[in-house]
Design a protein around this motif. Structure first.
Motif, PDB file in Angstrom:
ATOM      1  N   ALA A  53       0.815  -1.215   0.000  1.00  0.00           N
ATOM      2  CA  ALA A  53       0.000   0.000   0.000  1.00  0.00           C
ATOM      3  C   ALA A  53       0.844   1.259   0.000  1.00  0.00           C
ATOM      4  CB  ALA A  53      -0.925  -0.003   1.214  1.00  0.00           C
ATOM      5  N   LEU A  54       2.099   1.141   0.402  1.00  0.00           N
ATOM      6  CA  LEU A  54       2.961   2.317   0.546  1.00  0.00           C
ATOM      7  C   LEU A  54       3.952   2.488  -0.597  1.00  0.00           C
ATOM      8  CD1 LEU A  54       3.746   1.958   4.352  1.00  0.00           C
ATOM      9  CD2 LEU A  54       2.331   3.727   3.300  1.00  0.00           C
ATOM     10  N   VAL A  55       3.839   1.699  -1.644  1.00  0.00           N
ATOM     11  CA  VAL A  55       4.825   1.750  -2.719  1.00  0.00           C
ATOM     12  C   VAL A  55       4.906   3.138  -3.345  1.00  0.00           C
ATOM     13  CG1 VAL A  55       5.361   0.918  -5.042  1.00  0.00           C
ATOM     14  CG2 VAL A  55       4.754  -0.712  -3.252  1.00  0.00           C
ATOM     15  N   PHE A  59       7.448   2.945  20.198  1.00  0.00           N
ATOM     16  CA  PHE A  59       6.120   3.532  20.037  1.00  0.00           C
ATOM     17  C   PHE A  59       5.147   2.573  19.350  1.00  0.00           C
ATOM     18  CE2 PHE A  59       8.685   7.492  20.398  1.00  0.00           C
ATOM     19  CZ  PHE A  59       8.038   8.026  21.509  1.00  0.00           C
ATOM     20  N   ASP A  60       5.572   1.350  19.117  1.00  0.00           N
ATOM     21  CA  ASP A  60       4.728   0.295  18.551  1.00  0.00           C
ATOM     22  C   ASP A  60       3.995   0.760  17.292  1.00  0.00           C
ATOM     23  OD1 ASP A  60       3.651  -2.278  18.391  1.00  0.00           O
ATOM     24  OD2 ASP A  60       1.891  -1.734  19.583  1.00  0.00           O
ATOM     25  N   VAL A  61       4.772   1.193  16.304  1.00  0.00           N
ATOM     26  CA  VAL A  61       4.217   1.610  15.020  1.00  0.00           C
ATOM     27  C   VAL A  61       4.885   0.802  13.910  1.00  0.00           C
ATOM     28  CG1 VAL A  61       3.586   3.923  15.778  1.00  0.00           C
ATOM     29  CG2 VAL A  61       5.878   3.524  14.871  1.00  0.00           C
ATOM     30  N   GLY A  62       4.464   1.030  12.669  1.00  0.00           N
ATOM     31  CA  GLY A  62       4.985   0.220  11.577  1.00  0.00           C
ATOM     32  C   GLY A  62       5.380   1.033  10.367  1.00  0.00           C
ATOM     33  N   LEU A  63       5.372   0.380   9.214  1.00  0.00           N
ATOM     34  CA  LEU A  63       5.771   1.009   7.965  1.00  0.00           C
ATOM     35  C   LEU A  63       4.870   2.197   7.649  1.00  0.00           C
ATOM     36  CD1 LEU A  63       6.309  -2.200   5.786  1.00  0.00           C
ATOM     37  CD2 LEU A  63       8.077  -0.755   6.783  1.00  0.00           C
ATOM     38  N   GLY A  64       5.492   3.319   7.285  1.00  0.00           N
ATOM     39  CA  GLY A  64       4.730   4.486   6.874  1.00  0.00           C
ATOM     40  C   GLY A  64       4.147   5.314   8.000  1.00  0.00           C
ATOM     41  N   ASP A  65       4.342   4.905   9.240  1.00  0.00           N
ATOM     42  CA  ASP A  65       3.707   5.606  10.357  1.00  0.00           C
ATOM     43  C   ASP A  65       4.509   6.809  10.846  1.00  0.00           C
ATOM     44  OD1 ASP A  65       1.464   3.970  10.496  1.00  0.00           O
ATOM     45  OD2 ASP A  65       2.442   2.545  11.843  1.00  0.00           O
ATOM     46  N   VAL A  66       5.836   6.666  10.914  1.00  0.00           N
ATOM     47  CA  VAL A  66       6.664   7.759  11.420  1.00  0.00           C
ATOM     48  C   VAL A  66       7.857   7.995  10.500  1.00  0.00           C
ATOM     49  CG1 VAL A  66       6.005   7.562  13.840  1.00  0.00           C
ATOM     50  CG2 VAL A  66       7.889   6.174  12.972  1.00  0.00           C
TER      51      VAL A  66
END
Length: 212
Positions: free
Chosen positions: A46-48, A71-78
């Protein structure tokens, strides 16, 4: 994981909403109940062609301070920028301005941590008068104003000195970048200084600019 969590955000969050997401993720990390969101192949696909991070984290390069984990986040979050001792320079400021101007990130987090090696090295150099070799000296010179301010306030331990350095770095960032300070004044972005406790895993605000 819900389908909703796999899709990039359609609109920027407010600074307060962005900090709430980071706080909630950190609380999960502290309690050992992490979700590891947005870390699968669907999210990757989705982030390509796009990204919509909801915060930028300018933190220390220390290996114990991995922003996406604490911060328990993933791809594209920060959007993450790191230097030893979270020392801002032109490249850092350019990266942070990029995140605000082109990615519409509503929150900048300046992230320091206790037992920081760069701050400890600066305190040692201040006490002994002996500067470290190479470009480590550049880091020490940039951190020295924070150490001097802390010492004048009677602070001699490294962890409280780190808090002062986080305050100084946050203030310097807003002072140095008109683009960022204008975004703060407009209520579009907030800039906060946060310290992280290695043993507890907890991140807490120590200073800030803008509404949260």
């Amino acid at each position: 994981m819900s389908a909703e969590s796999l899709e990039p955000a359609s609109a920027p969050l407010t600074p307060a909403e962005a900090w709430t997401k980071l706080r909630e993720g950190n609380a999960r990390f502290v309690s050992g109940a992490t979700n590891h969101p947005n870390q699968d192949s669907s999210r990757r696909s989705a982030l390509v062609n796009t990204q919509h991070p909801f915060a930028v984290i300018f933190g220390c390069s220390d290996s114990r301070l991995a922003a996406e984990i604490i911060f328990d986040v993933g791809l594209g979050d920060v959007f993450v920028v790191r230097t030893a001792g979270h020392v801002p320079d032109d490249a850092v400021l350019g990266s942070l301005e990029y995140s605000v101007a082109l990615l519409d990130v509503p929150l900048i987090v300046v992230l320091g941590h206790d037992s920081c090696g760069a701050v400890t090295a600066t305190m040692d150099a201040f006490e002994t008068g002996q500067m470290p070799p190479g470009f480590i000296r550049d880091l020490v010179e940039r951190i020295t104003p924070s150490v001097i301010t802390a010492q004048r306030a009677g602070v001699t331990d490294v962890n409280t000195t780190v808090e002062e350095h986080v305050r100084q770095s946050t203030h310097r960032l807003v002072e140095s970048s008109k683009l960022i300070s204008d975004a703060v004044d407009a209520g579009e972005t907030a800039v906060i200084g946060v310290t992280y406790r290695l043993e507890e895993g907890k991140a807490e605000i120590v200073t800030g600019f803008g509404e949260l």
